[in-house]
Design an enzyme around this catalytic site. Structure first.
Site, PDB file in Angstrom:
ATOM      1  N   LEU A 158       0.868  -1.172   0.000  1.00 36.64           N
ATOM      2  CA  LEU A 158       0.000   0.000   0.000  1.00 36.64           C
ATOM      3  C   LEU A 158       0.905   1.221   0.000  1.00 36.64           C
ATOM      4  CD1 LEU A 158      -2.812  -0.634   2.671  1.00 36.64           C
ATOM      5  CD2 LEU A 158      -3.034  -0.726   0.194  1.00 36.64           C
ATOM      6  N   ASP A 159       0.419   2.325  -0.554  1.00 36.31           N
ATOM      7  CA  ASP A 159       1.148   3.581  -0.435  1.00 36.31           C
ATOM      8  C   ASP A 159       1.387   3.882   1.039  1.00 36.31           C
ATOM      9  OD1 ASP A 159       1.054   3.934  -3.141  1.00 36.31           O
ATOM     10  OD2 ASP A 159      -0.608   5.369  -3.100  1.00 36.31           O
ATOM     11  N   LYS A 160       2.487   4.549   1.318  1.00 38.16           N
ATOM     12  CA  LYS A 160       2.811   4.926   2.691  1.00 38.16           C
ATOM     13  C   LYS A 160       1.683   5.748   3.318  1.00 38.16           C
ATOM     14  CE  LYS A 160       6.440   7.235   5.394  1.00 38.16           C
ATOM     15  NZ  LYS A 160       7.783   7.879   5.328  1.00 38.16           N
ATOM     16  N   THR A 162      -1.482   5.647   2.634  1.00 37.29           N
ATOM     17  CA  THR A 162      -2.765   4.930   2.666  1.00 37.29           C
ATOM     18  C   THR A 162      -2.800   3.952   3.826  1.00 37.29           C
ATOM     19  OG1 THR A 162      -2.904   5.075   0.257  1.00 37.29           O
ATOM     20  CG2 THR A 162      -4.340   3.477   1.338  1.00 37.29           C
ATOM     21  N   HIS A 258      -0.336   4.970  -7.027  1.00 37.88           N
ATOM     22  CA  HIS A 258      -1.159   6.162  -6.794  1.00 37.88           C
ATOM     23  C   HIS A 258      -2.409   6.203  -7.670  1.00 37.88           C
ATOM     24  CE1 HIS A 258       2.631   8.472  -5.192  1.00 37.88           C
ATOM     25  NE2 HIS A 258       2.310   7.420  -4.455  1.00 37.88           N
TER      26      HIS A 258
END
Length: 327
Positions: A158-160, A162, A258
């Site tokens: 996951l994105d940091k 999120t 993203h």
């Protein structure tokens, strides 16, 4: 792996200076030199020299005994292991974070929302990276061994910024099974997002967004013209709305970097609250994007399992303030 040959007569006495990484589906098909540059920040010349001196090798099982040499333009495959002899200063840094402290172990175990003999599921807080830095989930995996001999393995990211569900595999067989599910898009992922409502809405309350996104190696992902970049597909629906906010349910078919943040900001004209990179300036401290659930066939039972992660506090307060829907 493509572009590899068997290694013969390579000394293993320096194995302790090697660090190994399991390749998740995110890097499937990525060139090995590009992966090493991104992960270690070392120059191309060092990578080339290491490959010539047999200091970069791969293994299907995680054992150096059956490792093979790979060329600099060889492509990685998800589920395999990559060994790399890093510069000593990088090795020393990694040694310091290899074992989770008591406080770190307490923290990462508090994120566990599900576990059995095959998988562990975390509710990752926003601001915690999955890998690539000190304090990331990858650096704390020793705290999730419990009574197992092996540390769990990361199979997706996951994105940091999120928050939400992150699945870990507890053995190599499960890792390969889950990687295959991700490659074949056999999982159902559901995200919740609170967005700024468009002042000039041009979209319906539900639908499908399909864009061409620029590569993740760009500093900022962009929507490109048709025929360029990589296809990104997301199903969306408006769960609730107020005068100037909307609560969206997002179900991505693809997993581009993203993707949801870019598509909400551009295609839907509704940037996510707290998104400093793709959104607008607002008073929110965290990105209001949460990986709410993942549904997939369990690696052992083959029955469908749905793992959910509770909404983080700031996002939950926003939902309570603006919407009737309670999560």
């Amino acid at each position: 792996l493509r572009g590899r040959t068997l290694i013969k007569n390579v000394k293993r006495t320096t194995h302790r200076r090697y660090t190994w990484h399991q390749i998740d589906h995110t890097y499937d098909g990525v060139r090995v030199d590009r992966y090493l540059r991104n992960q270690f920040g070392v120059p191309q010349s060092y990578i080339q020299r290491s490959i010539r001196k047999n200091k970069v090798w791969v293994s299907d099982t995680g054992s150096p005994k059956d490792s093979v040499k790979i060329k600099s333009d060889g492509r990685l495959q998800a589920g395999t292991f990559l060994y790399f002899q890093t510069p000593e200063k990088v090795v020393e840094k990694k040694r310091k974070v290899n074992k989770a402290s008591n406080d770190q172990m307490t923290a990462i175990r508090s994120w566990v929302v599900y576990q059995d003999d095959h998988i562990i599921a975390l509710n990752k807080p926003a601001g915690i990276a999955v890998q690539g830095e000190e304090g990331s989930i990858a650096s704390l995996l020793s705290g999730l061994k419990y009574n197992h001999q092996e540390m769990p393995m990361i199979v997706h990211r996951l994105d940091k910024a999120t928050s939400g569900v992150v699945i870990l595999a507890r053995d190599i067989v499960t890792t390969r099974y889950l990687n295959q599910l991700w490659r074949d898009n056999l999982l159902e992922k559901e995200y919740w997002a609170v967005v700024h409502k468009s002042k000039h809405p041009t979209i319906s309350l539900s639908g499908v967004v399909k864009d061409q996104l620029s590569p993740k190696y760009d500093k900022k992902v962009r929507v490109l013209s048709p025929g360029e970049g990589k296809v990104a597909v997301t199903h969306y629906s408006v769960c609730d709305q107020s005068l100037n906010k909307q609560l969206l349910v997002l179900r991505p078919e693809t997993g581009r970097t993203h993707q949801l943040r870019v598509q909400c900001s551009t295609s839907l004209n509704s940037p996510i609250l707290g998104d400093k990179k793709y959104g607008r300036s607002d008073q929110y401290n965290t990105l209001h994007l949460h990986a709410r659930s993942i549904t997939f066939q369990h690696p052992s039972t083959r029955n469908n399992i749905t793992i959910k992660a509770a909404i983080p506090s700031e996002m939950d307060q926003t939902i309570t303030r603006y919407f009737k829907e309670k999560l």
